[in-house]
Design a protein around this motif. Sequence first.
Motif: not given
Length: 244
Positions: A163-172, A224-243
């Motif tokens: 939700t903050l991803g959507q709401a604050w994208a317009e703020d840059g 946080a880097s420019p590599l992710a400049s078009y990624i917004v509102g996503q949660t990246l799962v970093v779990d070694g495949g656990l789930i």
Amino acid sequence: MNELDFSGRQVLVVGGSSGIGNGIAQAFRANGARVQVCGTRAAAADYSPAEGSHLEGLDYAQLDVGDASAIENFKPSFERLDVLVLAQGAVIYRRGEFEMAGFRSVLEVNLISLMACATRFHALLKTAKGSLIIVSSTAAYHSTKGNPAYNASKNGAVGLTRTLGQAWAEDGIRVNGIAPGLVDTKMTRVTTSNPKRLEGAIERIPLKRLGTPADMAGAALFLASPLASYIVGQTLVVDGGLIL
């Protein structure tokens, strides 16, 4: 050009005194950023490496995010903020979260303080066109029988990230999250210090090892880097495949 160079950038990691937050803070420092971390104790000297706290090269400030007024009155040591990482976390074992006092205290730290910190630093992030990273948990994607507050709070954190991803994208401001799996920190000692539990846990992880704070830090640097400049509102799962 090195997209992971954060030289000249200011980073704040709430919950950066130990564990996952500390690993993320040190990774940003290693990549050139000025980094301030917050923890609940009075001074950096009150932490030890044996607890998973490595505070060398970091600015330290005391902040108890369970206290709403402390967040409102917090005075940062910087006037610019490029990256805010919210890595605070609490859990109560032995069915303590089934008591309302325990349930409320975990929600206060794990969810309510996320919004309080995010709004507290919104103006600085907007000015810098910065990045907000919320650390949740893979617990958001399955039940955790003994910990209803932890589970509810981490589900809430993923929803807040969207939700903050959507709401604050317009703020840059780009808002994203990380959902760690089982990471070797003092918070997971209840599992990692029990050989039988640990063996069972590792058996369920396709990579056959626990995660480390450094594993989580890699995802934070990316988001946080420019590599992710078009990624917004996503949660990246970093779990070694656990789930899976």
